[in-house]
Design an enzyme around this catalytic site. Structure first.
Site, PDB file in Angstrom:
ATOM      1  N   SER A 135       0.723  -1.159  -0.136  1.00 21.48           N
ATOM      2  CA  SER A 135       0.052   0.102  -0.156  1.00 21.48           C
ATOM      3  C   SER A 135       1.076   1.219  -0.053  1.00 21.48           C
ATOM      4  CB  SER A 135      -0.876   0.148   1.213  1.00 21.48           C
ATOM      5  OG  SER A 135      -0.125  -0.244   2.341  1.00 21.48           O
ATOM      6  N   THR A 168     -40.030  27.127  -8.163  1.00 27.49           N
ATOM      7  CA  THR A 168     -40.242  25.914  -7.727  1.00 27.49           C
ATOM      8  C   THR A 168     -40.585  24.844  -8.978  1.00 27.49           C
ATOM      9  OG1 THR A 168     -42.524  26.057  -7.512  1.00 27.49           O
ATOM     10  CG2 THR A 168     -41.285  26.673  -5.498  1.00 27.49           C
ATOM     11  N   HIS A 169     -40.108  23.778  -9.013  1.00 24.61           N
ATOM     12  CA  HIS A 169     -40.209  22.908 -10.156  1.00 24.61           C
ATOM     13  C   HIS A 169     -39.605  23.441 -11.419  1.00 24.61           C
ATOM     14  CE1 HIS A 169     -43.423  20.954  -7.855  1.00 24.61           C
ATOM     15  NE2 HIS A 169     -43.669  22.114  -7.504  1.00 24.61           N
ATOM     16  N   SER A 183     -14.856  26.480 -27.168  1.00 28.98           N
ATOM     17  CA  SER A 183     -15.108  25.192 -27.824  1.00 28.98           C
ATOM     18  C   SER A 183     -13.961  25.003 -28.667  1.00 28.98           C
ATOM     19  CB  SER A 183     -16.522  25.070 -28.088  1.00 28.98           C
ATOM     20  OG  SER A 183     -16.498  24.365 -29.546  1.00 28.98           O
ATOM     21  N   LYS A 200     -18.556  29.739 -28.084  1.00 32.25           N
ATOM     22  CA  LYS A 200     -19.035  29.189 -27.049  1.00 32.25           C
ATOM     23  C   LYS A 200     -18.124  29.633 -25.797  1.00 32.25           C
ATOM     24  CE  LYS A 200     -20.521  25.644 -26.397  1.00 32.25           C
ATOM     25  NZ  LYS A 200     -21.332  24.757 -26.394  1.00 32.25           N
ATOM     26  N   GLU A 219     -19.350  22.288 -13.947  1.00 31.54           N
ATOM     27  CA  GLU A 219     -19.940  21.087 -14.690  1.00 31.54           C
ATOM     28  C   GLU A 219     -18.843  20.223 -14.026  1.00 31.54           C
ATOM     29  OE1 GLU A 219     -19.870  21.192 -19.118  1.00 31.54           O
ATOM     30  OE2 GLU A 219     -20.704  23.040 -18.820  1.00 31.54           O
TER      31      GLU A 219
HETATM   32  N1  ARG Z   1      -1.130  -1.301   5.138  1.00 28.09           N
HETATM   33  C1  ARG Z   1      -1.698  -1.711   6.448  1.00 28.09           C
HETATM   34  C2  ARG Z   1      -3.369  -1.035   6.073  1.00 28.09           C
HETATM   35  O1  ARG Z   1      -3.494   0.027   5.451  1.00 28.09           O
HETATM   36  C3  ARG Z   1      -1.404  -1.439   7.557  1.00 28.09           C
HETATM   37  C4  ARG Z   1      -1.896  -2.423   8.830  1.00 28.09           C
HETATM   38  C5  ARG Z   1      -1.575  -3.917   8.396  1.00 28.09           C
HETATM   39  N2  ARG Z   1      -1.620  -4.786   9.468  1.00 28.09           N
HETATM   40  C6  ARG Z   1      -1.787  -6.042   9.417  1.00 28.09           C
HETATM   41  N3  ARG Z   1      -2.179  -6.815  10.301  1.00 28.09           N
HETATM   42  N4  ARG Z   1      -1.294  -6.398   8.290  1.00 28.09           N
HETATM   43  O2  ARG Z   1      -4.344  -1.658   6.674  1.00 28.09           O
END
Ligand code: ARG
Length: 458
Positions: free
Chosen positions: A23, A155-156, A277, A283, A290
């Site tokens: 991660s 309204t509407h 545009s 435009k 948006e």
């Molecule tokens: N990268 C993990 C998370 O975001 C950290 C916690 C990991 N804990 C574990 N028991 N593997 O959740």
């Protein structure tokens, strides 16, 4: 890279599985909070005699050096690391040796990550608060400049009654004020420390969770260690606050887009917040508004994604929970970007009062006031309503408006009609006579401005 948890394994993790599991490419943004939490943890460990003062000082020095090096670009994140927590801990050990390995005493990544996200979101919410206040301030300025700008209220999406543009904008100011307060409530509820929950059951060491909580600016500790590592309800709450604020931004965007069209022409956005545009030279498109409207979808989506991720999880930590971060980070990034573009876009928006007034003159938006006129002269409202309805029908059939009907025509319907009706149904009177609290009347609008100003000055 050797895993810190490698002990009981005979084989290395498959490369693709390793990447899948990692991660760091998204949680690296919590490096500062991770280091801050670890510094306080090291302080606590030595205060409690779990590690020595020298070991603690060594760890804190090492961590401070890592923070400094990351901030000035000398240390890059190792994308092969499993996550930001592992990266910092292994970098620490690389730098200070065995003492670094003592940092993870009496904690787990489960409470560490639960802590880091809270700290991170608390910091981000500070920025979001400031952005919300800025937007409310910009709206308030526009309100003050447009207290005399009469427009049709709808309204509407049908012209309904005359209002001022100030009154209309104040509605948004109230909504964003509530968004601020809602988020503030959620942050208060989030502000309890999970650190020290450890893996799930707490620890056999004599830790001081309250010290850590207090040093990290929390209002207290989470009272149940399983809850501390298991729940992400604070992410859900924040994301739901963001979704609500985005819903408000999106409605406002929708109106700005409509108002900018030739069909309305109530406002003109500044060139710096519109695009052209590639093919149609005439435009001027409201792309920013948006996009804000469009991005609302992903903020809703993130909320639903995390709700769904959490719904079947047994207590306590499960790896599924790693999915919390991309969802909440994206929502935070999105709302910050939207708020920071929205405020200057509104600030620079030109209000075309004359066009608003012209639109207010069409559509019989003073019909309610004409009915009220009869009621004040003693006629029951339903009867008055019917007479005015018939008169409107007559006007439509004959291509005229209520203001231009001769008094004789009125008299055919009721003897209660008199020449004073013309003043009664002028747009200015219709607005001025709205005297109820919170109404579009000039006095009420002043009260509302005061209410918002007091909120901003708090
Ligand atoms: N990268 C993990 C998370 O975001 C950290 C916690 C990991 N804990 C574990 N028991 N593997 O959740």
């Amino acid at each position: 890279m050797d895993k810190m948890w490698a002990g009981r394994f005979n084989k290395a993790l498959d490369k693709e599985a390793d990447d899948f599991n990692s991660s760091i490419h998204f949680d690296s943004r919590m490096y500062k909070q991770d280091i801050t939490g670890s510094i306080v943890h090291a302080m606590m460990l030595s205060r409690q005699g779990i590690i020595t003062n020298d070991e603690s000082a060594d760890i804190i020095n090492g961590l401070s050096g890592i923070l400094e090096d990351i901030e000035n670009g000398k240390l890059a994140f190792d994308m092969d690391a499993e996550d930001i927590h592992m990266f910092i801990e292994s970098e620490l050990t690389k730098r200070i040796g065995d003492n670094g390995k003592k940092l993870h005493t009496a904690r787990s990544r489960n409470d560490q990550v639960a802590l880091d996200i809270r700290l991170y979101l608390r910091d981000e919410c500070e920025e979001i608060f400031a952005l919300l206040l800025k937007l409310i301030e910009v709206i308030k300025d526009k309100v003050e400049e447009n207290q005399d700008a009469i427009m049709p209220g709808y309204t509407h999406l049908q012209r309904a009654q005359p209002i001022t543009f100030a009154h209309h904008l104040l509605a948004y100011a109230m909504m964003f004020k509530r968004d601020f307060e809602r988020l503030n409530d959620a942050v208060k509820r989030m502000n309890y420390s999970p650190i020290g929950s450890c893996a799930l059951a707490g620890t056999t060491y004599n830790t001081d969770r309250s010290f850590e909580a207090q040093r990290l600016g929390f209002d207290g500790i989470m009272m149940n260690s399983i809850d501390g590592v298991s729940d992400r309800d604070f992410c859900i709450e924040l994301m739901s606050c963001f979704a609500t604020a985005m819903m408000h931004l999106s409605r406002f965007s929708e109106e700005i887009i409509l108002w900018s069209s030739w069909e309305f022409k109530f406002v003109e956005l500044d060139d710096s917040y519109t695009t052209g545009s590639s093919i149609m030279p005439q435009k001027k498109n409201s792309d920013m508004a948006e996009l804000v409207r469009g991005k609302t979808g992903r903020v809703y989506g993130n909320l639903l994604a995390l709700l769904t991720t959490l719904k079947g999880l047994p207590l306590a930590y499960n790896k599924d929970m790693q999915e919390d971060k991309e969802a909440i980070f994206d929502s935070v990034d999105t709302i910050k970007k939207c708020l920071s573009i929205f405020a200057p876009m509104v600030a620079t928006m030109k209000v075309l009062k004359a066009n608003m007034y012209l639109a207010a003159q069409k559509g019989f938006i003073n019909a309610t006031d004409l009915a009220d006129y009869l009621v004040k002269k003693g006629m029951p409202f339903r009867t008055a309503y019917k007479h005015v309805g018939t008169l409107v029908g007559y006007c439509i059939d004959n291509g005229t408006v209520l203001e231009n009907l001769p008094i004789e025509k009125y008299k055919e319907y009721s003897e209660l009609f008199d020449n004073d009706l013309y003043n009664e149904i002028s747009l200015e009177t219709c607005v001025a006579k709205r005297i109820s609290a919170g109404s579009t009347g000039y006095e009420s609008v002043k009260e509302q401005i005061k209410y918002i100003a007091e909120f901003l000055n708090k």
